[in-house]
Design a protein around this motif. Structure first.
Motif, PDB file in Angstrom:
ATOM      1  N   PRO A  42       0.837  -1.210   0.000  1.00  0.00           N
ATOM      2  CA  PRO A  42       0.000   0.000   0.000  1.00  0.00           C
ATOM      3  C   PRO A  42       0.865   1.251   0.000  1.00  0.00           C
ATOM      4  CG  PRO A  42       0.175  -0.862   2.219  1.00  0.00           C
ATOM      5  CD  PRO A  42       0.983  -1.791   1.341  1.00  0.00           C
ATOM      6  N   LEU A  43       0.508   2.195  -0.845  1.00  0.00           N
ATOM      7  CA  LEU A  43       1.231   3.463  -0.913  1.00  0.00           C
ATOM      8  C   LEU A  43       0.282   4.583  -0.510  1.00  0.00           C
ATOM      9  CD1 LEU A  43       3.631   4.523  -3.751  1.00  0.00           C
ATOM     10  CD2 LEU A  43       1.996   6.132  -2.796  1.00  0.00           C
ATOM     11  N   LEU A  44       0.678   5.368   0.475  1.00  0.00           N
ATOM     12  CA  LEU A  44      -0.167   6.443   1.005  1.00  0.00           C
ATOM     13  C   LEU A  44       0.257   7.788   0.436  1.00  0.00           C
ATOM     14  CD1 LEU A  44      -0.195   5.349   4.750  1.00  0.00           C
ATOM     15  CD2 LEU A  44      -1.948   4.909   3.029  1.00  0.00           C
ATOM     16  N   ALA A  45      -0.729   8.604   0.064  1.00  0.00           N
ATOM     17  CA  ALA A  45      -0.438   9.924  -0.493  1.00  0.00           C
ATOM     18  C   ALA A  45      -1.530  10.900  -0.090  1.00  0.00           C
ATOM     19  CB  ALA A  45      -0.329   9.846  -2.013  1.00  0.00           C
ATOM     20  N   ALA A 132      10.218   4.796   1.423  1.00  0.00           N
ATOM     21  CA  ALA A 132      10.412   3.751   2.433  1.00  0.00           C
ATOM     22  C   ALA A 132       9.603   2.505   2.117  1.00  0.00           C
ATOM     23  CB  ALA A 132      10.044   4.289   3.818  1.00  0.00           C
ATOM     24  N   VAL A 133       8.320   2.671   1.771  1.00  0.00           N
ATOM     25  CA  VAL A 133       7.500   1.491   1.509  1.00  0.00           C
ATOM     26  C   VAL A 133       7.928   0.796   0.224  1.00  0.00           C
ATOM     27  CG1 VAL A 133       5.610   2.624   0.226  1.00  0.00           C
ATOM     28  CG2 VAL A 133       5.133   0.606   1.631  1.00  0.00           C
ATOM     29  N   ALA A 152       0.504  -0.319   6.913  1.00  0.00           N
ATOM     30  CA  ALA A 152       0.901   0.647   5.893  1.00  0.00           C
ATOM     31  C   ALA A 152       2.070   1.477   6.417  1.00  0.00           C
ATOM     32  CB  ALA A 152      -0.271   1.555   5.523  1.00  0.00           C
ATOM     33  N   LEU A 153       2.807   2.082   5.506  1.00  0.00           N
ATOM     34  CA  LEU A 153       4.019   2.824   5.865  1.00  0.00           C
ATOM     35  C   LEU A 153       4.138   4.062   4.991  1.00  0.00           C
ATOM     36  CD1 LEU A 153       6.988   3.164   7.006  1.00  0.00           C
ATOM     37  CD2 LEU A 153       7.693   1.569   5.198  1.00  0.00           C
ATOM     38  N   THR A 154       4.549   5.175   5.580  1.00  0.00           N
ATOM     39  CA  THR A 154       4.907   6.367   4.821  1.00  0.00           C
ATOM     40  C   THR A 154       6.241   6.881   5.330  1.00  0.00           C
ATOM     41  OG1 THR A 154       4.189   8.558   4.071  1.00  0.00           O
ATOM     42  CG2 THR A 154       3.648   7.961   6.340  1.00  0.00           C
ATOM     43  N   GLY A 155       7.057   7.425   4.433  1.00  0.00           N
ATOM     44  CA  GLY A 155       8.363   7.948   4.815  1.00  0.00           C
ATOM     45  C   GLY A 155       9.299   7.951   3.625  1.00  0.00           C
ATOM     46  N   THR A 183      -2.673  -0.653  11.310  1.00  0.00           N
ATOM     47  CA  THR A 183      -1.380  -0.207  11.820  1.00  0.00           C
ATOM     48  C   THR A 183      -0.725   0.651  10.755  1.00  0.00           C
ATOM     49  OG1 THR A 183      -1.071  -2.206  13.170  1.00  0.00           O
ATOM     50  CG2 THR A 183       0.883  -0.890  12.678  1.00  0.00           C
ATOM     51  N   ILE A 184      -0.401   1.892  11.106  1.00  0.00           N
ATOM     52  CA  ILE A 184       0.235   2.811  10.171  1.00  0.00           C
ATOM     53  C   ILE A 184       1.583   3.212  10.743  1.00  0.00           C
ATOM     54  CG2 ILE A 184       0.093   5.020   8.991  1.00  0.00           C
ATOM     55  CD1 ILE A 184      -3.101   3.520  10.231  1.00  0.00           C
TER      56      ILE A 184
END
Length: 227
Positions: A42-45, A132-133, A152-155, A183-184
């Motif tokens: 998953p990619l968060l934006a 990062a992800v 999920a991960l952002t960075g 979990t984020i």
């Protein structure tokens, strides 16, 4: 059958630098020595115009063919169009993952890794916050480790493997929670910030928000395996 590659160029690491690729994944049957593999991350934006964010599912596929050698990266432009900054982050993630995986496996990797992003709305994805992800995804693919669901991960990704800061974290948390992620993971030092209240948001959405400082930390939480 794959079509032509307009404005495509190969770097020394075999990275395709075209924004216009629309290639289909090769359909050649795998041999006993060549078993294709694929994972989803998953990619968060952030999404301009509201505070809800967007979650993009990224499919990463590795054909494991003997060529090209060294391994190559390509991305497929469909519903998600990658901007220059996003592509730079993807290249940095790919380079880091190849170096780290090659050291741990005491060997080199060949074939083509293909990246395709899918979203519920056509969108443009740009910015380094996917670094990062993408790094975790590339490493998991090369090492054969599964990505655990629900995380999920952002960075950003630094050359030494540290995860760097990003903006609009509440928007990204909302996007992850809306799609069922509980979990984020966010960069270290960004939980408490004068621009947001993640304590309140985590209770409101029923999610756990955790800081991670390095790719090693994020990889363990997302795969259950140590690098």
């Amino acid at each position: 059958m794959a079509g032509p590659c307009p404005r495509a160029a190969w770097s020394p690491l075999g990275i395709v630098t075209s924004l216009a690729l629309s290639l289909a994944l090769a359909a050649a049957p795998p041999s006993s020595a060549q078993i294709e593999s694929a994972i989803e991350i998953p990619l968060l934006a952030a999404f301009h115009g509201n505070d809800r964010g967007v979650l993009e599912m990224v499919l990463i596929h590795w054909d494991k063919k003997p060529s090209p050698d060294p391994i190559a990266l390509r991305w497929i432009a469909r519903e998600v169009v990658y901007g220059p900054t996003h592509l730079q982050a993807m290249e940095a993630a790919f380079r880091y993952a190849i170096q780290r995986a090659s050291v741990s496996s005491h060997g080199t990797h060949t074939g083509t890794v293909s990246v395709r992003g899918d979203s519920y709305l056509p969108t443009t994805s740009d910015g380094p916050s996917a670094g990062a992800v993408m790094t975790v995804g590339f490493l998991a693919l090369l090492r054969g480790d599964p990505i655990q669901r629900g995380i999920a991960l952002t960075g950003t990704i630094d050359p030494d493997g540290h995860i760097g800061p990003v903006g609009t974290i509440p928007d990204k948390v909302r996007a992850a929670a809306r799609e069922g992620y509980r979990t984020i993971l966010i960069p270290g030092g960004q939980y408490y910030d004068p621009h947001w209240n993640l304590d309140h948001l985590s209770v409101e959405l029923g999610v756990t928000i955790r800081e991670v400082n390095t790719i090693e930390d994020a990889y363990y939480l997302m795969t259950g395996r140590r690098l």
